[in-house]
Design an enzyme around this catalytic site. Structure first.
Site, PDB file in Angstrom:
ATOM      1  N   LYS A  97     -32.736 -15.738  62.765  1.00  4.98           N
ATOM      2  CA  LYS A  97     -32.823 -17.144  62.756  1.00  4.98           C
ATOM      3  C   LYS A  97     -31.685 -17.453  61.786  1.00  4.98           C
ATOM      4  CE  LYS A  97     -36.600 -17.824  64.801  1.00  4.98           C
ATOM      5  NZ  LYS A  97     -36.783 -18.394  65.936  1.00  4.98           N
ATOM      6  N   ASN A 151     -36.772 -22.990  72.011  1.00 10.26           N
ATOM      7  CA  ASN A 151     -37.904 -22.899  71.074  1.00 10.26           C
ATOM      8  C   ASN A 151     -38.499 -21.545  71.246  1.00 10.26           C
ATOM      9  OD1 ASN A 151     -40.463 -24.207  69.790  1.00 10.26           O
ATOM     10  ND2 ASN A 151     -41.265 -23.108  71.657  1.00 10.26           N
ATOM     11  N   THR A 184     -49.634 -22.340  64.051  1.00 12.70           N
ATOM     12  CA  THR A 184     -49.415 -22.095  65.504  1.00 12.70           C
ATOM     13  C   THR A 184     -50.011 -20.723  65.838  1.00 12.70           C
ATOM     14  OG1 THR A 184     -47.281 -20.819  65.196  1.00 12.70           O
ATOM     15  CG2 THR A 184     -47.252 -23.046  65.538  1.00 12.70           C
ATOM     16  N   ASP A 195     -41.893 -20.314  80.119  1.00 13.84           N
ATOM     17  CA  ASP A 195     -42.573 -19.397  79.150  1.00 13.84           C
ATOM     18  C   ASP A 195     -42.825 -18.221  79.955  1.00 13.84           C
ATOM     19  OD1 ASP A 195     -44.844 -18.245  77.522  1.00 13.84           O
ATOM     20  OD2 ASP A 195     -44.288 -20.179  76.631  1.00 13.84           O
ATOM     21  N   ARG A 236     -47.438 -23.045  74.891  1.00 17.86           N
ATOM     22  CA  ARG A 236     -48.522 -23.187  73.846  1.00 17.86           C
ATOM     23  C   ARG A 236     -47.687 -23.285  72.553  1.00 17.86           C
ATOM     24  NH1 ARG A 236     -51.789 -17.807  72.388  1.00 17.86           N
ATOM     25  NH2 ARG A 236     -50.117 -16.349  71.963  1.00 17.86           N
ATOM     26  N   VAL A 266     -36.390 -15.527  78.626  1.00 15.38           N
ATOM     27  CA  VAL A 266     -35.539 -16.066  78.087  1.00 15.38           C
ATOM     28  C   VAL A 266     -34.106 -15.281  77.871  1.00 15.38           C
ATOM     29  CG1 VAL A 266     -36.553 -18.214  76.906  1.00 15.38           C
ATOM     30  CG2 VAL A 266     -36.521 -16.105  75.724  1.00 15.38           C
ATOM     31  N   TYR A 307     -36.549 -10.773  61.924  1.00 16.08           N
ATOM     32  CA  TYR A 307     -36.609 -12.294  62.298  1.00 16.08           C
ATOM     33  C   TYR A 307     -35.531 -12.995  61.193  1.00 16.08           C
ATOM     34  CZ  TYR A 307     -39.451 -16.573  62.286  1.00 16.08           C
ATOM     35  OH  TYR A 307     -39.530 -18.017  62.339  1.00 16.08           O
ATOM     36  N   MET A 326     -45.860 -24.692  68.937  1.00 17.26           N
ATOM     37  CA  MET A 326     -44.833 -25.730  68.920  1.00 17.26           C
ATOM     38  C   MET A 326     -44.369 -26.246  70.195  1.00 17.26           C
ATOM     39  SD  MET A 326     -42.833 -25.308  65.309  1.00 17.26           S
ATOM     40  CE  MET A 326     -41.909 -23.891  66.103  1.00 17.26           C
TER      41      MET A 326
END
Length: 244
Positions: A154, A87, A185, A37, A16, A61, A150, A18
């Site tokens: 990133k 992703n 999203t 997922d 779901r 992941v 976060y 992006m």
């Protein structure tokens, strides 16, 4: 639409948001897509809708052995991998005062370590394919500051992208990072900071959040041969935020 005709792609976090947008567009563009997922029910439903050129694999992941299974299932179903889109990711709106070490490590494992695991796992398959494109989804917070954990993860994805690109370029494998701003999203609309984000969006130079499809357009460009001489670079989609 055939920008990815006969390409074999893996997209993580593809059930779901992006990720789903990337999966749908890749299939439309002629790719055979394995998407992963932890949400098995939603993933299986999407795969059934998309047909024979899409395969769902339930996958954490952060699990190294699970990555090997994903690669093996992809090669068995469609052949060597041409494209990997890292992703999958999470966010957490806790201050450094309130964030536990366990919270922090969870963000780092999902957002950062998983990207390393994905790149490492896919390289032998891309060598069989004699080249490929790896697209790592970072964030505008991989360019400028934001939430603790976060932002850190990133920024690390941005650095890993550059380091990996230097090491695998001679193999015909490209590695780039995409840096979305505020995207509409489920991570945003169902998160615990939704009202703050909506208010923040009013101050974006383009005065709106982006749609997933706008990010997908960039991911598609990087996955395709149209970006054949782009590697080790960051591609920002933020409505002008980092220009402020």
């Amino acid at each position: 639409m055939t920008k990815l005709l006969d390409k074999v792609a893996i997209v993580t976090g593809g059930a779901r948001g992006m990720g789903e947008s990337h999966v749908r567009r890749f299939v439309e563009e002629g790719a055979k897509v394995v998407f992963t997922d932890i949400n098995e029910e939603v993933g299986e439903k999407l795969a059934a809708e998309l047909g024979d050129n899409a395969l769902f694999v339930k996958h954490d992941v952060t699990d190294e052995a699970g990555w090997q299974e994903v690669i093996e299932k992809t090669e068995a179903a469609f052949g060597p991998v041409n494209v990997l889109v890292n992703n999958a990711g999470i966010s957490m709106s806790k201050s450094i005062f309130d964030m536990s070490v366990e919270d922090y490590k969870k963000i780092i494992d999902i957002n950062q370590v998983s990207v390393f695991l994905g790149i490492k796992a896919v390289l032998p398959s891309m060598q069989k394919a004699e080249g490929g494109s790896i697209v790592n989804i970072s964030s505008m917070n991989g360019i400028v500051g934001g939430a603790v954990g976060y932002t850190d993860s990133k920024f690390a994805v941005r650095g890993l992208t550059k380091a990996a690109a230097l090491q695998v370029g001679h193999l015909g494998i490209r590695v780039n990072s995409v840096h979305p701003g505020v995207i509409e999203t489920p991570m945003v609309t169902e998160g615990d900071a939704v009202e703050q984000i909506k208010e923040f969006a009013k101050h974006i130079p383009m005065r709106r959040m982006a749609q997933s499809e706008e990010v997908t357009n960039m991911v598609l460009f990087l996955a395709s041969e149209e970006s054949s001489y782009s590697t080790g670079s960051e591609f920002i989609i933020d409505g002008g935020l980092t220009a402020m």
